[in-house]
Design a protein around this motif. Structure first.
Motif, PDB file in Angstrom:
ATOM      1  N   UNK A  59       0.811  -1.299  -0.050  1.00 35.65           N
ATOM      2  CA  UNK A  59       0.099   0.028  -0.097  1.00 35.65           C
ATOM      3  C   UNK A  59       0.609   1.250   0.017  1.00 35.65           C
ATOM      4  N   UNK A  60       2.228   1.200  -0.137  1.00 32.47           N
ATOM      5  CA  UNK A  60       3.111   2.271  -0.333  1.00 32.47           C
ATOM      6  C   UNK A  60       3.742   2.330   1.095  1.00 32.47           C
ATOM      7  N   UNK A  61       3.585   1.785   2.102  1.00 32.79           N
ATOM      8  CA  UNK A  61       4.049   1.808   3.329  1.00 32.79           C
ATOM      9  C   UNK A  61       4.791   0.742   3.889  1.00 32.79           C
ATOM     10  N   UNK A  62       4.746  -0.533   3.169  1.00 35.40           N
ATOM     11  CA  UNK A  62       5.703  -1.676   3.626  1.00 35.40           C
ATOM     12  C   UNK A  62       7.180  -1.338   3.246  1.00 35.40           C
ATOM     13  N   UNK A  63       7.862  -1.601   4.309  1.00 36.82           N
ATOM     14  CA  UNK A  63       9.261  -1.470   4.342  1.00 36.82           C
ATOM     15  C   UNK A  63      10.175  -2.169   2.975  1.00 36.82           C
ATOM     16  N   UNK A  64      10.993  -1.315   2.635  1.00 36.51           N
ATOM     17  CA  UNK A  64      11.990  -1.846   1.439  1.00 36.51           C
ATOM     18  C   UNK A  64      12.832  -3.017   2.099  1.00 36.51           C
ATOM     19  N   UNK A  65      12.958  -4.038   1.878  1.00 35.53           N
ATOM     20  CA  UNK A  65      14.175  -5.027   2.243  1.00 35.53           C
ATOM     21  C   UNK A  65      15.212  -4.811   1.590  1.00 35.53           C
ATOM     22  N   UNK A  94      17.765  -4.749  12.414  1.00 33.49           N
ATOM     23  CA  UNK A  94      16.799  -3.866  11.409  1.00 33.49           C
ATOM     24  C   UNK A  94      16.015  -4.887  10.771  1.00 33.49           C
ATOM     25  N   UNK A  95      16.179  -6.462  10.997  1.00 37.04           N
ATOM     26  CA  UNK A  95      15.319  -7.304  10.429  1.00 37.04           C
ATOM     27  C   UNK A  95      15.385  -7.306   8.794  1.00 37.04           C
ATOM     28  N   UNK A  96      16.291  -6.868   8.191  1.00 38.86           N
ATOM     29  CA  UNK A  96      16.657  -6.895   6.801  1.00 38.86           C
ATOM     30  C   UNK A  96      15.960  -5.906   6.121  1.00 38.86           C
ATOM     31  N   UNK A  97      15.853  -4.973   6.875  1.00 34.68           N
ATOM     32  CA  UNK A  97      14.764  -3.681   6.095  1.00 34.68           C
ATOM     33  C   UNK A  97      15.722  -2.544   6.011  1.00 34.68           C
ATOM     34  N   UNK A 110      24.649  -9.606   8.796  1.00 26.68           N
ATOM     35  CA  UNK A 110      24.432 -10.676   8.172  1.00 26.68           C
ATOM     36  C   UNK A 110      24.164 -10.255   6.670  1.00 26.68           C
ATOM     37  N   UNK A 111      24.107 -11.505   5.669  1.00 25.00           N
ATOM     38  CA  UNK A 111      23.794 -11.050   4.426  1.00 25.00           C
ATOM     39  C   UNK A 111      22.283 -11.614   3.959  1.00 25.00           C
ATOM     40  N   UNK A 112      21.562 -10.708   3.387  1.00 21.61           N
ATOM     41  CA  UNK A 112      20.177 -10.809   3.184  1.00 21.61           C
ATOM     42  C   UNK A 112      20.015 -11.058   1.749  1.00 21.61           C
ATOM     43  N   UNK A 113      18.808 -11.864   1.472  1.00 19.60           N
ATOM     44  CA  UNK A 113      18.300 -11.853   0.166  1.00 19.60           C
ATOM     45  C   UNK A 113      16.837 -11.766   0.277  1.00 19.60           C
ATOM     46  N   UNK A 114      16.085 -11.373  -0.573  1.00 22.38           N
ATOM     47  CA  UNK A 114      14.397 -11.283  -0.553  1.00 22.38           C
ATOM     48  C   UNK A 114      13.662 -12.183  -1.645  1.00 22.38           C
TER      49      UNK A 114
END
Length: 373
Positions: free
Chosen positions: A119-125, A135-138, A216-220
């Motif tokens: 909706x435009x307010x979900x955080x970018x991972x 930060x949980x990967x965001x 840590x290294x993140x992927x999505x």
């Protein structure tokens, strides 16, 4: 007095039963009247203060207060078919932690059949790189654009403590002697390591930050969460420079705007009144009228320019002949025929430009006033 000993396990079961009964739903099959104020929501508490103040001025109490995180109000038409408009939902603020503050009205159906989108307010991972485990990967203060699939971050390496070296590309080109830093690595100290030089003519890579933490290294991947079919109808974003979105759309990086949609989904404004003030919207009719007025002004200017040499000689006294416009050939007149109209004495008639300089000048002034409004 008889004292009954209850085993600890029995006491826990009894307390659990009381809590369950206290939170059980109540069915009221008759009219109900509440004299006073009511608070509904998980964050309401016994002794809720319904008074409101504006500075030192007391205002009337709230009659109804809805109070909890992720507040939603749903209107469900039980007789409607399963389609958009069966449900209507009023949304107050984003469910995402640190998400936007807004009021949103949507039309929904009752079947979860579509992949949930932002909706435009979900955080970018972080989809390919290091990030702090806290930060949980965001990415901080970055959000997935409205209408795009929601992405879920996932850690691919064991968290490690150290210093993360991050770099950015400069607009300056290397001369072939600039050292090349080793970027996007976690190391044991804050000393930047280098590997050779940046080739001549390529952009210089600069160290942006060296930050200590747990990394840590993140992927999505795209979220597979299903959602109801939704259609945005109206949205107001809070803030000093908030914006308003009418119809399907989402928050914009621009501020203080009224949007009628989003990229790829545009709409028209219709039945708009004509503009009067400098800040009013100009309609197609306003533009057409302005062009017609401009054409008329150009016609008058052309007439003035064509007649100016004659006016100049006449007003200077070098000619006794009053200016007369060239008459248009009469229909059917032969080429070369004399079409000059004459009066009874044989002299040329003075046409619409009779003493026309002052009249023309006055007309130009009037048009100028109308054009400048």
């Amino acid at each position: 007095m008889i004292i009954t000993k209850i085993p600890a396990a029995g006491l826990v079961a009894l307390l659990t039963l009381n809590v369950t009964l206290a939170r059980s739903a109540q069915l009221i099959q008759e009219n109900q009247t509440v004299i006073g104020s009511a608070c509904i929501g998980l964050d309401c508490f016994n002794g809720e203060d319904f008074s409101r103040n504006n500075g030192d001025q007391a205002l009337s109490n709230d009659v109804l207060r809805l109070k909890e995180n992720n507040l939603r109000i749903n209107f469900d038409d039980a007789s409607a078919a399963e389609k958009l408009g069966k449900r209507w939902e009023m949304t107050f603020n984003s469910t995402a932690n640190g998400g936007g503050s807004y009021f949103l009205l949507q039309a929904l159906n009752n079947e979860k059949s579509e992949i949930r989108v932002s909706d435009g307010y979900q955080r970018q991972p972080i989809c390919d790189g290091y990030g702090s485990i806290f930060d949980g990967g965001y990415i901080e203060n970055e959000f997935i654009p409205a209408g795009e699939p929601i992405l879920v971050p996932a850690s691919t390496t064991v968290p490690q403590q150290g210093y993360l070296v991050e770099c950015e590309t400069s607009d300056v080109l290397s001369d072939g002697t600039v050292p090349a830093p080793i970027c996007d690595v976690v190391q044991n100290n804050d000393t930047v390591q280098f590997n050779g030089v940046i080739p001549n003519g390529e952009p210089i890579i600069e160290v942006a930050s060296v930050t200590q933490g747990f990394w840590t290294m993140y992927t999505c991947t795209e979220s597979e969460e299903l959602d109801y079919q939704r259609q945005n109808l109206f949205q107001i974003n809070a803030g000093a420079n908030g914006d308003i979105v009418l119809g399907e759309g989402g928050p914009s990086s621009d501020e203080r705007i009224v949007s009628l949609g989003r990229d790829g989904m545009v709409r028209q404004l219709k039945n708009i009144a004509s503009a009067f003030s400098a800040s009013d919207i100009v309609t197609v009719g306003d533009l057409k009228q302005a062009l017609e007025n401009t054409d008329q002004q150009l016609d008058v200017i052309d007439l003035f320019l064509a007649s100016y040499p004659v006016f100049k000689d006449f007003l200077a006294g070098t000619s006794d002949q009053a200016p007369t416009p060239e008459p248009e050939p009469a229909p059917g007149a032969e080429d070369g025929a004399d079409t000059q109209s004459s009066g009874s004495d044989g002299e040329p008639m003075i046409g619409s430009l009779n003493w026309g300089f002052m009249i023309l000048l006055s007309g130009l002034l009037v048009i100028r006033r109308r054009f400048n409004g």
